[in-house]
Design a protein around this motif. Structure first.
Motif, PDB file in Angstrom:
ATOM      1  N   UNK A   1      -7.185 -87.433   7.178  1.00 41.41           N
ATOM      2  CA  UNK A   1      -8.077 -86.167   6.281  1.00 41.41           C
ATOM      3  C   UNK A   1      -9.197 -86.425   5.020  1.00 41.41           C
ATOM      4  N   UNK A   2      -9.711 -86.665   5.332  1.00 39.96           N
ATOM      5  CA  UNK A   2     -10.838 -86.999   3.921  1.00 39.96           C
ATOM      6  C   UNK A   2     -10.773 -85.670   3.177  1.00 39.96           C
ATOM      7  N   UNK A   3     -11.216 -86.232   1.838  1.00 38.35           N
ATOM      8  CA  UNK A   3     -11.456 -85.003   0.304  1.00 38.35           C
ATOM      9  C   UNK A   3     -12.249 -85.476  -0.306  1.00 38.35           C
ATOM     10  N   UNK A   4     -12.517 -84.373  -1.376  1.00 36.44           N
ATOM     11  CA  UNK A   4     -13.275 -84.785  -2.477  1.00 36.44           C
ATOM     12  C   UNK A   4     -12.544 -84.649  -3.257  1.00 36.44           C
ATOM     13  N   UNK A   5     -13.242 -84.909  -5.064  1.00 40.33           N
ATOM     14  CA  UNK A   5     -12.502 -85.021  -6.371  1.00 40.33           C
ATOM     15  C   UNK A   5     -13.276 -85.089  -7.163  1.00 40.33           C
ATOM     16  N   UNK A   6     -13.540 -84.295  -8.241  1.00 37.34           N
ATOM     17  CA  UNK A   6     -14.245 -84.474  -8.705  1.00 37.34           C
ATOM     18  C   UNK A   6     -13.524 -83.850 -10.487  1.00 37.34           C
ATOM     19  N   UNK A   7     -14.722 -84.196 -11.924  1.00 35.08           N
ATOM     20  CA  UNK A   7     -13.729 -84.252 -12.937  1.00 35.08           C
ATOM     21  C   UNK A   7     -14.192 -82.225 -13.096  1.00 35.08           C
ATOM     22  N   UNK A   8     -14.120 -81.730 -13.123  1.00 35.60           N
ATOM     23  CA  UNK A   8     -14.502 -80.174 -13.071  1.00 35.60           C
ATOM     24  C   UNK A   8     -13.932 -79.745 -14.664  1.00 35.60           C
ATOM     25  N   UNK A   9     -13.374 -79.635 -15.552  1.00 33.86           N
ATOM     26  CA  UNK A   9     -12.964 -79.677 -17.080  1.00 33.86           C
ATOM     27  C   UNK A   9     -12.300 -80.639 -17.842  1.00 33.86           C
ATOM     28  N   UNK A  10     -13.091 -80.074 -19.494  1.00 32.24           N
ATOM     29  CA  UNK A  10     -11.783 -80.973 -20.673  1.00 32.24           C
ATOM     30  C   UNK A  10     -11.737 -80.082 -20.597  1.00 32.24           C
ATOM     31  N   UNK A  11     -10.017 -79.869 -20.799  1.00 38.29           N
ATOM     32  CA  UNK A  11      -9.818 -78.736 -22.243  1.00 38.29           C
ATOM     33  C   UNK A  11      -9.352 -79.115 -23.151  1.00 38.29           C
ATOM     34  N   UNK A  12      -9.285 -77.923 -24.368  1.00 40.06           N
ATOM     35  CA  UNK A  12      -9.410 -77.394 -25.336  1.00 40.06           C
ATOM     36  C   UNK A  12      -8.187 -76.547 -25.735  1.00 40.06           C
ATOM     37  N   UNK A  13      -7.222 -76.490 -26.118  1.00 35.30           N
ATOM     38  CA  UNK A  13      -6.198 -75.829 -27.420  1.00 35.30           C
ATOM     39  C   UNK A  13      -6.856 -75.088 -27.970  1.00 35.30           C
ATOM     40  N   UNK A  14      -6.730 -73.791 -28.221  1.00 33.24           N
ATOM     41  CA  UNK A  14      -7.093 -73.548 -29.537  1.00 33.24           C
ATOM     42  C   UNK A  14      -6.454 -72.159 -29.210  1.00 33.24           C
ATOM     43  N   UNK A  15      -5.773 -71.127 -30.180  1.00 33.01           N
ATOM     44  CA  UNK A  15      -4.821 -70.258 -30.928  1.00 33.01           C
ATOM     45  C   UNK A  15      -5.699 -68.999 -30.819  1.00 33.01           C
ATOM     46  N   UNK A  16      -6.937 -69.427 -30.868  1.00 30.54           N
ATOM     47  CA  UNK A  16      -8.002 -68.115 -30.647  1.00 30.54           C
ATOM     48  C   UNK A  16      -9.043 -67.928 -30.030  1.00 30.54           C
ATOM     49  N   UNK A  17      -9.068 -67.381 -28.852  1.00 29.04           N
ATOM     50  CA  UNK A  17     -10.147 -68.039 -27.900  1.00 29.04           C
ATOM     51  C   UNK A  17     -11.813 -67.487 -28.718  1.00 29.04           C
ATOM     52  N   UNK A  18     -11.167 -66.044 -29.338  1.00 24.87           N
ATOM     53  CA  UNK A  18     -13.142 -65.906 -29.034  1.00 24.87           C
ATOM     54  C   UNK A  18     -13.255 -66.650 -30.626  1.00 24.87           C
ATOM     55  N   UNK A  19     -12.631 -67.348 -31.001  1.00 21.46           N
ATOM     56  CA  UNK A  19     -13.117 -68.101 -32.379  1.00 21.46           C
ATOM     57  C   UNK A  19     -13.587 -69.372 -31.982  1.00 21.46           C
ATOM     58  N   UNK A  20     -12.641 -69.482 -30.664  1.00 20.60           N
ATOM     59  CA  UNK A  20     -12.607 -71.629 -29.843  1.00 20.60           C
ATOM     60  C   UNK A  20     -14.410 -71.192 -28.823  1.00 20.60           C
ATOM     61  N   UNK A  21     -14.711 -70.176 -28.586  1.00 23.83           N
ATOM     62  CA  UNK A  21     -15.316 -69.706 -28.372  1.00 23.83           C
ATOM     63  C   UNK A  21     -16.769 -70.224 -29.124  1.00 23.83           C
ATOM     64  N   UNK A  22     -16.719 -69.061 -30.337  1.00 27.15           N
ATOM     65  CA  UNK A  22     -17.711 -69.413 -30.810  1.00 27.15           C
ATOM     66  C   UNK A  22     -18.067 -70.828 -31.835  1.00 27.15           C
ATOM     67  N   UNK A  23     -16.672 -71.600 -32.040  1.00 23.44           N
ATOM     68  CA  UNK A  23     -17.300 -73.191 -32.328  1.00 23.44           C
ATOM     69  C   UNK A  23     -17.585 -74.107 -31.691  1.00 23.44           C
ATOM     70  N   UNK A  24     -16.998 -73.801 -30.807  1.00 26.01           N
ATOM     71  CA  UNK A  24     -17.298 -74.797 -29.268  1.00 26.01           C
ATOM     72  C   UNK A  24     -18.823 -74.715 -28.364  1.00 26.01           C
ATOM     73  N   UNK A  25     -18.682 -73.213 -28.758  1.00 27.65           N
ATOM     74  CA  UNK A  25     -20.250 -72.840 -28.222  1.00 27.65           C
ATOM     75  C   UNK A  25     -21.242 -73.078 -28.958  1.00 27.65           C
ATOM     76  N   UNK A  26     -21.069 -73.022 -30.260  1.00 26.36           N
ATOM     77  CA  UNK A  26     -22.162 -73.517 -31.399  1.00 26.36           C
ATOM     78  C   UNK A  26     -22.295 -75.317 -31.236  1.00 26.36           C
ATOM     79  N   UNK A  27     -20.902 -75.675 -31.248  1.00 28.50           N
ATOM     80  CA  UNK A  27     -21.242 -77.187 -31.499  1.00 28.50           C
ATOM     81  C   UNK A  27     -21.609 -77.781 -30.545  1.00 28.50           C
ATOM     82  N   UNK A  28     -21.453 -77.429 -29.254  1.00 21.92           N
ATOM     83  CA  UNK A  28     -22.132 -78.123 -28.028  1.00 21.92           C
ATOM     84  C   UNK A  28     -22.835 -77.797 -27.448  1.00 21.92           C
ATOM     85  N   UNK A  29     -23.984 -76.407 -28.176  1.00 24.45           N
ATOM     86  CA  UNK A  29     -25.371 -75.700 -27.694  1.00 24.45           C
ATOM     87  C   UNK A  29     -24.739 -75.317 -26.045  1.00 24.45           C
ATOM     88  N   UNK A  30     -22.819 -74.425 -25.398  1.00 23.65           N
ATOM     89  CA  UNK A  30     -22.751 -74.205 -24.645  1.00 23.65           C
ATOM     90  C   UNK A  30     -22.836 -73.134 -24.436  1.00 23.65           C
TER      91      UNK A  30
END
Length: 136
Positions: A1-30
């Motif tokens: 059987x053949x299959x496909x794979x690809x890099x889908x996520x780069x995971x970053x650990x944070x202890x506050x998800x809301x602050x994580x979204x605010x920082x990384x969205x601003x840093x990366x224009x995401x």
């Protein structure tokens, strides 16, 4: 059987998800993508403006104890201006490196995760991006 794979996520650990979204969205224009209600207590996902790879923020209370084995590199046509922009949203300077005739900054996000700001590596890709407000 053949299959496909690809890099889908780069995971970053944070202890506050809301602050994580605010920082990384601003840093990366995401932008945040919706996740299921079951996933939101532990994960948040960000879509980058020019890549199909997503940033996945993962909530953890584990203390950071050593240097990352993987990290993000951000390229800029004005490294000092980009470092100042990132400091304004919560990053801190960790180390200025000069290796093999190449200088760059190692920064830390608000959780101590290292990432680097480099001079331009991919000029056509960088010039396709809009400048940050206040960029000269």
């Amino acid at each position: 059987m053949s299959h496909r794979s690809r890099l889908c996520h780069f995971v970053i650990d944070v202890d506050d998800l809301d602050q994580g979204v605010a920082f990384w969205a601003a840093a990366l224009d995401a932008t945040e993508e919706e996740l299921s209600a079951n996933s939101r207590p532990v994960y948040r996902r960000l879509r980058l403006p020019d890549s199909e790879i997503r940033i996945l923020l993962q909530r953890t209370n584990d203390p950071k104890t050593h240097k990352e084995r993987m990290h993000l590199d951000l390229e800029s046509d004005d490294v000092e201006a980009e470092v100042r922009r990132l400091e304004a949203i919560g990053a801190s300077r960790h180390d200025h490196q000069q290796e093999r005739g190449y200088a760059f900054w190692v920064l830390q996000d608000p959780w101590g995760n290292e990432f680097c700001v480099l001079n331009v590596n991919f000029p056509p890709l960088l010039t396709a991006r809009p400048p940050h407000p206040g960029h000269r």
